[in-house]
Design an enzyme around this catalytic site. Structure first.
Site, PDB file in Angstrom:
ATOM      1  N   HIS A 155     -10.715   1.277   7.478  1.00  0.00           N
ATOM      2  CA  HIS A 155     -10.337   0.342   6.845  1.00  0.00           C
ATOM      3  C   HIS A 155     -10.384  -1.078   7.293  1.00  0.00           C
ATOM      4  O   HIS A 155     -10.509  -1.360   8.522  1.00  0.00           O
ATOM      5  CB  HIS A 155      -8.886   0.291   6.506  1.00  0.00           C
TER       6      HIS A 155
ATOM      7  N   CYS B  92      -0.343   0.626   7.539  1.00  0.00           N
ATOM      8  CA  CYS B  92      -0.632   1.456   6.496  1.00  0.00           C
ATOM      9  C   CYS B  92       0.728   2.259   6.076  1.00  0.00           C
ATOM     10  O   CYS B  92       0.808   3.008   5.006  1.00  0.00           O
ATOM     11  CB  CYS B  92      -1.338   2.812   7.162  1.00  0.00           C
TER      12      CYS B  92
END
Ligand code: GLY
Length: 253
Positions: free
Chosen positions: A161, A248
């Site tokens: 990511h 996250c």
């Protein structure tokens, strides 16, 4: 200023989560303990933390950031790019509706993971990754435009990511490693470079003048402290085994 956070407890099935870290299976009981400490760290930054129950149907569901982007003006339910994770959005949508923000969503064929979106003031950098496609980015850009916010795309090649490799620490500071150090888009920031050996530390979170920091990574930690940041250290070793970073694990708004 952030005032709220939403987290989701890890489930026992987290041991079956997606991983390319090669660090072994996570220890569920240790993960629960670490998650509790993470919640305390958020609270110590002054946030009111909503803790959602674990969901055994989705091994990776503790990584709630991938399912929703919360901005000051709206919440955008994403469309996670990993098939086994896509259904996580349904319960998160129901939970986020309670906060009363206008709700938006990314629609198929667009895919978007929240871990690919980095907020820097009114602008959002969006990683084009194995999880986030250009259609997902374009949809997000249109949604943000409605609320007078902007977005730009950053093609990714090496990281899962976007926020695996960079974190915006406010006051124009960008913590970054590898290819991100030289990207023209980021040269307007004061870049704080992270060594490749400490690459995992590039994912940390700024909350109300505190930085929640992954335990370890002494060289980068020293640099951050010398810049005057207050650090709250938490151990997230079990989430790292599933490629997950500190960001996250929560939605912050
Ligand atoms: N294991 C977290 C993810 O791959 O999304």
């Amino acid at each position: 200023m952030f005032t709220k956070a939403v987290v989701k407890r890890p489930c026992r099935n987290m041991v079956k989560g997606i991983s390319r870290a090669n660090l072994g299976k996570p220890d569920y009981f240790l993960a629960i303990k670490q998650h509790g400490q993470y919640v305390k760290a958020l609270e110590s930054c002054g946030l009111d933390v909503t803790v959602l129950e674990a969901d055994e149907a989705f091994a990776d569901s503790t990584f709630i950031e991938d399912t929703c982007l919360v901005t000051p003006s709206c919440a955008v339910i994403t469309n996670p790019g990993a098939e086994t994770r896509n259904g996580e959005i349904h319960k998160v949508r129901t939970s986020m509706e309670e906060f009363g923000l206008p709700m938006e969503e990314i629609q198929t064929p667009g895919t978007l993971d929240g871990g690919d979106v980095m907020m820097a003031g009114n602008h959002y950098y969006v990683g084009l990754s194995q999880r986030t496609n250009r259609e997902g980015f374009e949809q997000l850009r249109s949604i943000l435009k409605k609320y007078k916010m902007t977005a730009s795309a950053i093609p990714l090649t090496t990281v899962l990511h976007l926020k695996t490799g960079i974190s915006y620490l406010e006051n124009n500071y960008l913590l970054a490693h590898g290819k991100f150090l030289t990207l023209p888009e980021f040269q307007k920031f004061s870049i704080l470079p992270v060594d490749e050996q400490e690459a995992y530390a590039a994912n940390c979170i700024w909350i109300n003048d505190q930085v929640i920091w992954p335990k370890g990574f002494p060289k980068t930690k020293k640099m951050i402290k010398e810049k005057g940041f207050n650090i709250i250290e938490v151990d997230v070793s079990e989430f790292r085994k599933l490629d997950g970073g500190l960001s996250c694990l929560s939605l912050r708004f």
